[in-house]
Design a protein around this motif. Structure first.
Motif, PDB file in Angstrom:
ATOM      1  N   MET A   1       7.930   7.357   5.297  1.00  0.00           N
ATOM      2  CA  MET A   1       6.768   6.636   5.178  1.00  0.00           C
ATOM      3  C   MET A   1       6.667   5.219   5.705  1.00  0.00           C
ATOM      4  SD  MET A   1       6.124   7.296   0.988  1.00  0.00           S
ATOM      5  CE  MET A   1       7.590   6.554   0.789  1.00  0.00           C
ATOM      6  N   GLY A   2       5.803   4.572   6.004  1.00  0.00           N
ATOM      7  CA  GLY A   2       5.931   3.147   6.597  1.00  0.00           C
ATOM      8  C   GLY A   2       4.695   2.619   6.992  1.00  0.00           C
ATOM      9  N   PRO A   3       4.711   1.329   7.276  1.00  0.00           N
ATOM     10  CA  PRO A   3       3.397   0.644   7.739  1.00  0.00           C
ATOM     11  C   PRO A   3       3.190   1.271   9.086  1.00  0.00           C
ATOM     12  CG  PRO A   3       5.148  -0.608   7.867  1.00  0.00           C
ATOM     13  CD  PRO A   3       5.723   0.723   7.444  1.00  0.00           C
TER      14      PRO A   3
ATOM     15  N   ASP B   1      14.721  10.844  -1.939  1.00  0.00           N
ATOM     16  CA  ASP B   1      13.544  11.962  -1.912  1.00  0.00           C
ATOM     17  C   ASP B   1      12.471  11.556  -0.747  1.00  0.00           C
ATOM     18  OD1 ASP B   1      12.161  10.210  -3.498  1.00  0.00           O
ATOM     19  OD2 ASP B   1      11.878  11.477  -5.256  1.00  0.00           O
ATOM     20  N   SER B   2      12.610  10.305  -0.372  1.00  0.00           N
ATOM     21  CA  SER B   2      11.699   9.759   0.673  1.00  0.00           C
ATOM     22  C   SER B   2      12.445   8.485   1.357  1.00  0.00           C
ATOM     23  CB  SER B   2      10.435   9.251  -0.083  1.00  0.00           C
ATOM     24  OG  SER B   2      10.877   8.568  -1.171  1.00  0.00           O
ATOM     25  N   VAL B   3      11.884   8.259   2.408  1.00  0.00           N
ATOM     26  CA  VAL B   3      12.559   7.057   3.214  1.00  0.00           C
ATOM     27  C   VAL B   3      11.028   6.059   3.465  1.00  0.00           C
ATOM     28  CG1 VAL B   3      13.493   6.226   5.112  1.00  0.00           C
ATOM     29  CG2 VAL B   3      14.291   8.173   4.086  1.00  0.00           C
ATOM     30  N   PHE B   4      11.177   5.009   3.019  1.00  0.00           N
ATOM     31  CA  PHE B   4      10.403   3.732   3.743  1.00  0.00           C
ATOM     32  C   PHE B   4      11.016   3.062   4.446  1.00  0.00           C
ATOM     33  CE2 PHE B   4       8.574  -0.546   3.668  1.00  0.00           C
ATOM     34  CZ  PHE B   4       7.127  -0.162   3.936  1.00  0.00           C
ATOM     35  N   PHE B   5      10.260   2.922   5.793  1.00  0.00           N
ATOM     36  CA  PHE B   5      11.086   2.026   6.710  1.00  0.00           C
ATOM     37  C   PHE B   5      10.026   1.154   7.347  1.00  0.00           C
ATOM     38  CE2 PHE B   5       9.666   5.399   9.374  1.00  0.00           C
ATOM     39  CZ  PHE B   5       9.666   4.909  10.802  1.00  0.00           C
ATOM     40  N   PHE B   6      10.313  -0.209   7.791  1.00  0.00           N
ATOM     41  CA  PHE B   6       9.576  -1.109   8.599  1.00  0.00           C
ATOM     42  C   PHE B   6      10.370  -1.456   9.826  1.00  0.00           C
ATOM     43  CE2 PHE B   6       8.897  -5.728   9.445  1.00  0.00           C
ATOM     44  CZ  PHE B   6       7.847  -5.634  10.432  1.00  0.00           C
ATOM     45  N   LEU B   7      10.172  -0.990  10.911  1.00  0.00           N
ATOM     46  CA  LEU B   7      10.942  -1.223  12.163  1.00  0.00           C
ATOM     47  C   LEU B   7       9.760  -1.191  13.258  1.00  0.00           C
ATOM     48  CD1 LEU B   7      13.905   1.439  11.449  1.00  0.00           C
ATOM     49  CD2 LEU B   7      13.897  -1.344  11.595  1.00  0.00           C
ATOM     50  N   PRO B   8       9.307  -2.167  13.598  1.00  0.00           N
ATOM     51  CA  PRO B   8       8.105  -2.514  14.435  1.00  0.00           C
ATOM     52  C   PRO B   8       8.503  -2.233  15.992  1.00  0.00           C
ATOM     53  CG  PRO B   8       8.830  -4.740  13.576  1.00  0.00           C
ATOM     54  CD  PRO B   8       9.331  -3.689  12.698  1.00  0.00           C
ATOM     55  N   GLY B   9       7.537  -1.844  16.718  1.00  0.00           N
ATOM     56  CA  GLY B   9       7.914  -1.624  18.460  1.00  0.00           C
ATOM     57  C   GLY B   9       9.204  -0.881  18.524  1.00  0.00           C
ATOM     58  N   GLY B  10       9.804  -1.069  19.684  1.00  0.00           N
ATOM     59  CA  GLY B  10      10.825  -0.265  20.082  1.00  0.00           C
ATOM     60  C   GLY B  10      12.002   0.166  18.966  1.00  0.00           C
ATOM     61  N   MET B  11      12.224  -0.811  18.050  1.00  0.00           N
ATOM     62  CA  MET B  11      13.162  -0.204  16.757  1.00  0.00           C
ATOM     63  C   MET B  11      12.492   0.943  16.158  1.00  0.00           C
ATOM     64  SD  MET B  11      13.867  -4.164  15.127  1.00  0.00           S
ATOM     65  CE  MET B  11      12.131  -4.788  15.460  1.00  0.00           C
TER      66      MET B  11
ATOM     67  N   VAL C   1       3.447  12.328   9.415  1.00  0.00           N
ATOM     68  CA  VAL C   1       3.950  11.036   9.001  1.00  0.00           C
ATOM     69  C   VAL C   1       2.685  10.250   7.968  1.00  0.00           C
ATOM     70  CG1 VAL C   1       5.401   8.925   8.914  1.00  0.00           C
ATOM     71  CG2 VAL C   1       6.013  10.884  10.107  1.00  0.00           C
ATOM     72  N   ARG C   2       2.744   9.873   6.878  1.00  0.00           N
ATOM     73  CA  ARG C   2       1.713   9.029   6.435  1.00  0.00           C
ATOM     74  C   ARG C   2       2.215   7.370   6.658  1.00  0.00           C
ATOM     75  NH1 ARG C   2      -0.646  12.815   2.600  1.00  0.00           N
ATOM     76  NH2 ARG C   2      -0.449  14.607   3.798  1.00  0.00           N
TER      77      ARG C   2
ATOM     78  N   ALA D   1       0.661  -1.258  -0.054  1.00  0.00           N
ATOM     79  CA  ALA D   1      -0.050  -0.281   0.017  1.00  0.00           C
ATOM     80  C   ALA D   1       0.847   1.339  -0.085  1.00  0.00           C
ATOM     81  CB  ALA D   1      -1.053  -0.134   1.435  1.00  0.00           C
ATOM     82  N   MET D   2       1.762   1.196   0.740  1.00  0.00           N
ATOM     83  CA  MET D   2       2.832   2.354   0.688  1.00  0.00           C
ATOM     84  C   MET D   2       3.638   2.441  -0.523  1.00  0.00           C
ATOM     85  SD  MET D   2       1.795   3.997   3.374  1.00  0.00           S
ATOM     86  CE  MET D   2       2.844   5.372   3.150  1.00  0.00           C
ATOM     87  N   GLY D   3       3.987   1.538  -1.036  1.00  0.00           N
ATOM     88  CA  GLY D   3       4.393   1.413  -2.455  1.00  0.00           C
ATOM     89  C   GLY D   3       3.592   2.162  -3.530  1.00  0.00           C
ATOM     90  N   SER D   4       2.436   1.927  -3.381  1.00  0.00           N
ATOM     91  CA  SER D   4       1.280   2.388  -4.426  1.00  0.00           C
ATOM     92  C   SER D   4       1.109   3.971  -3.948  1.00  0.00           C
ATOM     93  CB  SER D   4       0.212   1.818  -4.087  1.00  0.00           C
ATOM     94  OG  SER D   4      -1.047   2.231  -4.771  1.00  0.00           O
ATOM     95  N   TYR D   5       1.079   4.327  -2.518  1.00  0.00           N
ATOM     96  CA  TYR D   5       1.097   5.548  -2.013  1.00  0.00           C
ATOM     97  C   TYR D   5       2.045   6.515  -2.758  1.00  0.00           C
ATOM     98  CZ  TYR D   5       1.186   9.717   0.614  1.00  0.00           C
ATOM     99  OH  TYR D   5       1.235  10.997   1.364  1.00  0.00           O
ATOM    100  N   ALA D   6       3.453   6.083  -2.753  1.00  0.00           N
ATOM    101  CA  ALA D   6       4.580   6.705  -3.015  1.00  0.00           C
ATOM    102  C   ALA D   6       4.633   6.967  -4.383  1.00  0.00           C
ATOM    103  CB  ALA D   6       5.781   5.901  -2.904  1.00  0.00           C
TER     104      ALA D   6
END
Length: 379
Positions: A237-239, A209-219, A258-259, A145-150
């Motif tokens: 951007m992220g989930p 020009d953008s950063v997508f990251f997946f780092l759940p919880g404390g990360m 942040v989206r 979904a975030m890839g589509s949004y980007a």
């Protein structure tokens, strides 16, 4: 006349016959209640138990144990629950590496597993199983979904990063599946990492020009704080996992604007969701998170199956689970052929409501979305 009389007598006899009582159902919940990421497990547990307590069904028993985010411990607990406690259903696991350690063996022993969170790709395609249901998502979905949004935001040079474990790999795969631009960089961090100075330096030098990251919880909390302290202005951007309700207060105002993507938010407009949000806040004194909503839906799905089938008739019980005859907080809920949800994925924005950081839905990224692995599932 004679035929009508016989029919009436049969009907009367059926009415007088005792109703068959459904067998009790025992659920074993294995989730993370201590150490890193424990907030996620606490929310799944609290959402699940909110639904259980509201139903007040004496035929449903729940056993809860803490896996400490350790695969070996999760396996030990699952073995004990299956062999000693004689559970009918397992649920609760947050992390995909733990799910991969527990689920295949459990479902092959005839135990039903209903996932309220982890959705590794290995269990969605060729590795699907009639006893495995995912009530949350397949791991790639929110990242797709975030890839589509980007694309819609005309981001053309994203830097992407995630932890080096199954869900992290699914995350970046999902983003790249829909994202049409170039990659300024791609890297995997250590699971549980808390220092991101080197990664932030790479991002700064990358020309992204953008950063997508997946780092759940404390990360995610650590990354967001360090990103802000470093004076970084490249849009993030992220989930939902790094911007959900239980995490935002720890991240602070650096998350504003942040989206992020989610299949649920507290402002989804349906009666079940409004009731859930109000009841959760009343019971626990905090707003519910995405994880709490998934625990709540998972419990209500089990309860709905119990109303129409007996757990000892596994085929009938599986069919009842698959039909998903319950009021989901997401509104319309249905399973695909691989027993993962087909659902809308929303884009949310972090906002301030009063003195509380929270999310609001600003659009739909993917409508009635099914995961990419369903076509490989033989169910």
């Amino acid at each position: 006349m004679k035929k009508q009389l016989i029919t009436s007598m049969l009907s009367a006899a059926l009415c007088l016959a005792p109703q068959v009582e459904a067998s009790p159902v025992k659920v074993g919940m294995i989730t993370t209640l201590s150490g890193g990421g424990s907030g996620l497990g606490v929310d799944v547990r609290d959402g699940f138990m909110l639904a259980v307590n509201k139903a007040n069904n004496s035929d449903l028993e729940v056993i809860i144990e803490d896996d400490g985010r350790k695969p070996s411990l999760a396996v030990q607990i699952a073995d004990k629950m299956i062999q000693k406690d004689k559970v009918d259903i397992l649920t609760g696991i947050i992390w995909s590496n733990l799910a991969m350690a527990v689920v295949p063996s459990s479902v092959n022993q005839g135990i039903l597993y209903l996932s309220p969170n982890a959705g590794p790709s290995a269990l969605a395609g060729k590795g699907c199983n009639k006893n495995y249901f995912n009530v949350a998502w397949q791991n790639d979905n929110l990242h797709e979904a975030m890839g589509s949004y980007a694309n819609g935001e005309e981001h053309q040079n994203s830097f992407i990063l995630a932890p080096n474990y199954p869900a992290g790999k699914d995350a970046l795969t999902g983003y790249k599946r829909f994202y049409q631009g170039q990659l300024a960089g791609e890297l995997y961090t250590k699971l549980g990492q808390t220092d991101y100075a080197a990664e932030i330096a790479q991002i700064r030098a990358s020309g992204a020009d953008s950063v997508f990251f997946f780092l759940p919880g404390g990360m995610g909390i650590s990354f967001m704080k360090q990103y802000s302290q470093a004076g970084m202005t490249i849009p993030l951007m992220g989930p939902a996992f790094s911007f959900d309700q239980g995490i935002l207060q720890a991240v602070g105002k650096s998350a504003l604007g942040v989206r992020n993507s989610s299949q649920w938010n507290k402002d989804i407009d349906n009666a079940a969701n409004k009731t859930f949000v109000a009841d959760f806040e009343s019971a626990y004194g905090r707003l519910p998170s995405l994880y709490a909503s998934q625990g709540y839906d998972t419990a209500n799905l089990i309860l709905s199956a119990m109303q129409s089938s007996d757990i000892n008739d596994k085929d009938a019980f599986r069919a009842a689970i698959r039909s998903a005859q319950f009021d989901s907080v997401r509104g319309n809920f249905r399973f695909g052929n691989n027993q993962h949800p087909i659902q809308d994925i929303y884009v949310r924005e972090v906002v301030m409501q009063g003195d509380v950081l929270t999310n609001k839905i600003i659009g739909v990224a993917l409508k009635d979305h099914q995961d990419a692995y369903a076509a490989d599932c033989a169910l």
